[in-house]
Design a protein around this motif. Structure first.
Motif, PDB file in Angstrom:
ATOM      1  N   SER A  44       1.082  -0.935  -0.080  1.00 12.96           N
ATOM      2  CA  SER A  44       0.185   0.096   0.054  1.00 12.96           C
ATOM      3  C   SER A  44       0.614   1.087  -0.015  1.00 12.96           C
ATOM      4  O   SER A  44       0.615   2.266  -0.868  1.00 12.96           O
ATOM      5  N   GLY A  45       1.945   1.278   1.008  1.00 15.80           N
ATOM      6  CA  GLY A  45       2.579   2.569   0.944  1.00 15.80           C
ATOM      7  C   GLY A  45       3.533   2.679  -0.235  1.00 15.80           C
ATOM      8  O   GLY A  45       3.734   3.880  -0.731  1.00 15.80           O
ATOM      9  N   GLY A  57       1.041   3.436  -3.782  1.00 10.31           N
ATOM     10  CA  GLY A  57       0.427   4.794  -3.511  1.00 10.31           C
ATOM     11  C   GLY A  57      -0.531   4.880  -4.482  1.00 10.31           C
ATOM     12  O   GLY A  57      -0.902   3.784  -5.093  1.00 10.31           O
ATOM     13  N   ASP A  92      -3.018   2.600  -2.991  1.00  4.43           N
ATOM     14  CA  ASP A  92      -3.157   2.890  -1.662  1.00  4.43           C
ATOM     15  C   ASP A  92      -4.431   3.505  -1.261  1.00  4.43           C
ATOM     16  O   ASP A  92      -5.059   2.884  -0.217  1.00  4.43           O
ATOM     17  N   GLN A 137      -6.569   1.192   1.782  1.00  3.79           N
ATOM     18  CA  GLN A 137      -6.848   1.832   2.874  1.00  3.79           C
ATOM     19  C   GLN A 137      -8.178   2.130   3.149  1.00  3.79           C
ATOM     20  O   GLN A 137      -8.767   2.300   4.366  1.00  3.79           O
ATOM     21  N   ARG A 144       3.022   1.169   6.471  1.00  2.00           N
ATOM     22  CA  ARG A 144       2.642   1.967   5.445  1.00  2.00           C
ATOM     23  C   ARG A 144       3.304   3.410   5.636  1.00  2.00           C
ATOM     24  O   ARG A 144       3.919   4.115   4.906  1.00  2.00           O
ATOM     25  N   LEU A 147       5.976   5.153   3.437  1.00  2.00           N
ATOM     26  CA  LEU A 147       5.759   6.584   2.813  1.00  2.00           C
ATOM     27  C   LEU A 147       7.013   7.509   3.245  1.00  2.00           C
ATOM     28  O   LEU A 147       7.430   8.594   2.585  1.00  2.00           O
TER      29      LEU A 147
END
Length: 335
Positions: free
Chosen positions: A157-158, A161, A165, A169, A215, A219
């Motif tokens: 997910s991180g 993006g 993401d 999320q 995550r 990031l």
């Protein structure tokens, strides 16, 4: 101006042989050797590791060597206080409660219950260490769930993006918005209380915290220059995630995994309150504390002993987590 001419023998080395010194200076240790050295330098973490190993060893060996079983009931030996040979001679763990030696009144002076017995006469020494086994099993299963689901989910997910993401999320928010008690009640309807039920309950929501922490770390790291350099050199996404990003966030993942161990043990105790815990006569540290709390004013040892074992485990895991975090963090290498 006078011309200066340097001859061949004007400059000489202070020592003629630097080969060994240069070799030792240039010798590079691997990441794992550096991590092991930093870990062993942390005395608190080393002591905590040995405490955990000793507790695990006792939890495995003690029930095997005892003549009592964890589910063996003796109605004539209810709520016996702790009695340990040797220590009773110096006035500690004598089996005396409220001025009465219950072992003497029951004419069982040749028997010893190191942690006493519960309200059904079951030996607490065996039940505490058997319960420690189950609590540790639940804790390590929670760590595996965090790593297999939470860490991988957060990394993907991180790193990618964008829409990936956003979709991932939103799914996490939907799952997290459902109250845990509702999920537990639904599980209670379709399943009977067991260790498998606890594992499923942990798999449904236990990984969300790890995924969010992972995550957030990804990031922060993925915008740094060395990630851009790796992309410029043509590294694949899989290589960047597991070779460049993961080692730089490993310390935070380790500390989160260690924190998930006490959380899992306390979560199991909560499940026991709502009737989704381990079935009788099985026991864990959480269920032993819950059961002993009902008799805490009459027999406080039933609660104090499992609480002390649990507290030592929690403190040891926290110290171990701090040591592993410092050892695996690449930024600690030159400190």
């Amino acid at each position: 101006m006078e011309k200066i001419e340097f001859l061949e023998n004007d400059f000489q080395l202070a020592s003629q042989d630097f080969s060994q010194e240069d070799a030792s200076h240039l010798a590079a240790n691997s990441f794992w050797k550096d991590a092991w050295k930093r870990f062993t330098d942390n005395k608190g973490a080393v002591v905590a590791l040995w405490v955990i190993v000793i507790i695990i060893a006792i939890a495995i060996i003690a029930p095997m060597l005892s003549s009592y079983k964890y589910d063996e009931v003796f109605t004539n030996k209810q709520s016996l206080p702790p009695r340990i040979p040797g220590l009773e001679k110096i006035g500690i763990f004598t089996g005396i409660s409220n001025g009465v030696n219950k072992y003497e009144s029951l004419n069982i002076l040749n028997e010893y219950h190191y942690f006493g017995t519960d309200v059904l006469g079951r030996d607490l020494w065996v039940r505490v260490w058997s319960g420690t086994q189950i609590s540790l099993q639940i804790a390590f299963i929670a760590v595996l769930i965090d790593i297999c689901f939470g860490m991988v989910y957060g990394l993907i997910s991180g790193y990618f993006g964008g829409k990936v993401d956003t979709i991932m999320q939103r799914f996490v928010e939907i799952v997290n918005s459902i109250p845990s008690l509702v999920i537990l009640v639904l599980l209670l309807v379709v399943m009977s209380p067991s260790l498998t039920t606890i594992i499923i309950a942990l798999m449904l929501t236990g990984w969300i915290g790890m995924s969010r922490v992972t995550r957030a770390q990804v990031l922060k790291v993925k915008e740094q220059e060395f990630i851009l350099a790796s992309k410029t050199l043509g590294s694949s996404h899989l290589y960047i995630i597991f070779k460049d990003i993961l080692p730089n966030i490993f310390g935070q993942i380790i500390i989160m995994s260690m924190f998930s161990i006490p959380s899992a043990i306390f979560y199991e105790a909560f499940l026991a309150f709502v009737g989704l815990g381990l079935p009788v006569p099985m026991a864990s540290l959480g269920t032993l504390i819950n059961t002993g709390f009902k008799s805490i004013l009459v027999s406080p040892f039933m609660t104090i002993i499992p609480v002390v074992v649990l507290a030592i485990l929690m403190l040891s895991f926290n110290l171990l987590a701090d040591g592993l975090r410092d050892a695996f963090d690449p930024k600690m290498k030159d400190m």
